[in-house]
Write a protein that holds these residues in place. Structure first.
Motif: not given
Length: 384
Positions: A243, A246, A267, A271
């Motif tokens: 993580t 951002d 993921k 994003w």
């Protein structure tokens, strides 16, 4: 396009070196075009190598006809990189057809290129030019000669950079580009990406390599520091739990084993990554699940079942990415060092979601499979 026609007619002469047309506007049709000069019986021609799907077609044309053919292909492409002995040119074509040409003069003219019909293959990273990370990783000598035993690795790196070259129009040049490499391992291709994008192409990039092996991460960080690659960092960690950022522009996942690829793809979607390059590995999940009465006689053979399950895994992954608004291709790569898998999934964010949920569910029900990627993406949708 008249300014481009003028440029081509002026520059497609004896001093022309090469051109690459990339960034197709549609997923069907021509993917890329490479152009090089060719001398046949003392007459100058230009060879166009046209890539469609997994095939390449060739045309040898005289200068004026070649210029018109390149111009025609540029109606379908977003970018062209053209090099002559005196300068390099970047040509960008907007959605409305506006052509922007950027010219960069060389400090001194380069040597004339070979125009032999059977000349040696041109690589993105050329033989004869020492590249520091390739030297330290044992692929090149200090003089830039490729070590014979590592030539397959050299070819693999260059093939990967060709895929990166194709997606350059998708990466912003007016800000820092963040790239995440999941399961980077020894990081041959991670270093290659940084060198190519930052050192050769001038992009402001930050690359983060992630892997579980502490000693490998330490060694890669030492090399990065040695070369002065200030925005190339390697971290120890698990794909599913990462993580640390951002927003990401591009996600790379190379031979992440089994469902680790699914976590990396999920993921990337979370994003809103503009580009995904994934070479899957060791797809065991569906091999354990897959069942079908009609195909039962085929599945009796373990090797056949394993290969079919791997292909179905990647095809379903591609369909899920299409559902999430990515233009997705499955391309042939070069065998990785530790696995015979040679498929690369390349996905570019368009925002146009494919209405294929019903088709995906029908396929999964027929084969009695529940892919991890589908579950992860559904969880993402539920969290929105």
């Amino acid at each position: 396009m008249e300014n481009l026609r003028t440029l081509l007619k002026e520059q497609m002469n004896i001093d022309f070196m090469s051109a690459v047309l990339s960034g197709p506007r549609t997923k069907d049709g021509t993917a890329k075009v490479k152009v090089r000069p060719l001398m046949k019986k003392d007459t100058l021609f230009f060879q166009l190598e046209i890539f469609r799907g997994n095939q390449a077609f060739h045309k040898n044309l005289e200068p004026e006809a070649a210029a018109e053919e390149v111009l025609r292909f540029m109606q379908e492409m977003r970018q062209m990189q053209m090099d002559t002995r005196a300068a390099s040119y970047t040509v960008l074509v907007s959605k409305k057809g506006k052509v922007t040409i950027k010219k960069k003069m060389r400090k001194e003219p380069v040597k004339m290129v070979s125009m032999s019909h059977n000349r040696k293959k041109q690589y993105v990273l050329e033989e004869g030019t020492a590249v520091p990370f390739l030297t330290d990783l044992g692929v090149m000598t200090q003089e830039g000669k490729v070590v014979h035993a590592r030539f397959d690795k050299f070819r693999q790196i260059n093939r990967f950079l060709e895929f990166v070259e194709d997606i350059l129009p998708e990466l912003p040049k007016d800000r820092e580009v963040t790239i995440l490499d999941f399961g980077c391992g020894k990081s041959y291709l991670t270093f290659a990406m940084y060198y190519y994008l930052h050192e050769l192409k001038g992009y402001d990039i930050r690359i983060i390599g992630l892997d579980l092996k502490k000693d490998v991460i330490r060694h890669c960080n030492e090399l990065s520091e040695k070369y002065g690659y200030k925005k190339l960092h390697f971290l120890e960690g698990n794909i599913a739990d990462y993580t640390g950022v951002d927003a990401v522009d591009m996600v790379v996942t190379l031979h992440a084993c089994d469902t680790a690829t699914d976590f990396a793809l999920a993921k990337a979607v979370g994003w809103n990554a503009k580009v995904i390059l994934s070479v899957p590995c060791c797809q065991h999940e569906l091999n354990r699940q897959i069942k079908n009465d009609v195909l039962a006689p085929v599945f009796e053979y373990g090797l056949i079942k394993e290969r079919m399950a791997a292909l179905i895994t990647d095809a379903i992954r591609a369909q899920y990415l299409e559902r999430e608004g990515y233009r997705t291709q499955i391309l042939e790569f070069i065998d990785m060092e530790h696995t015979p898998k040679n498929i690369l999934i390349r996905a570019v964010k368009t925002g146009k979601r494919k209405d294929n949920q019903e088709a995906i569910e029908s396929c999964e029900n027929a084969l009695h499979i529940t892919p991890t990627l589908g579950q992860l993406l559904d969880e993402l949708r539920g969290a929105e």
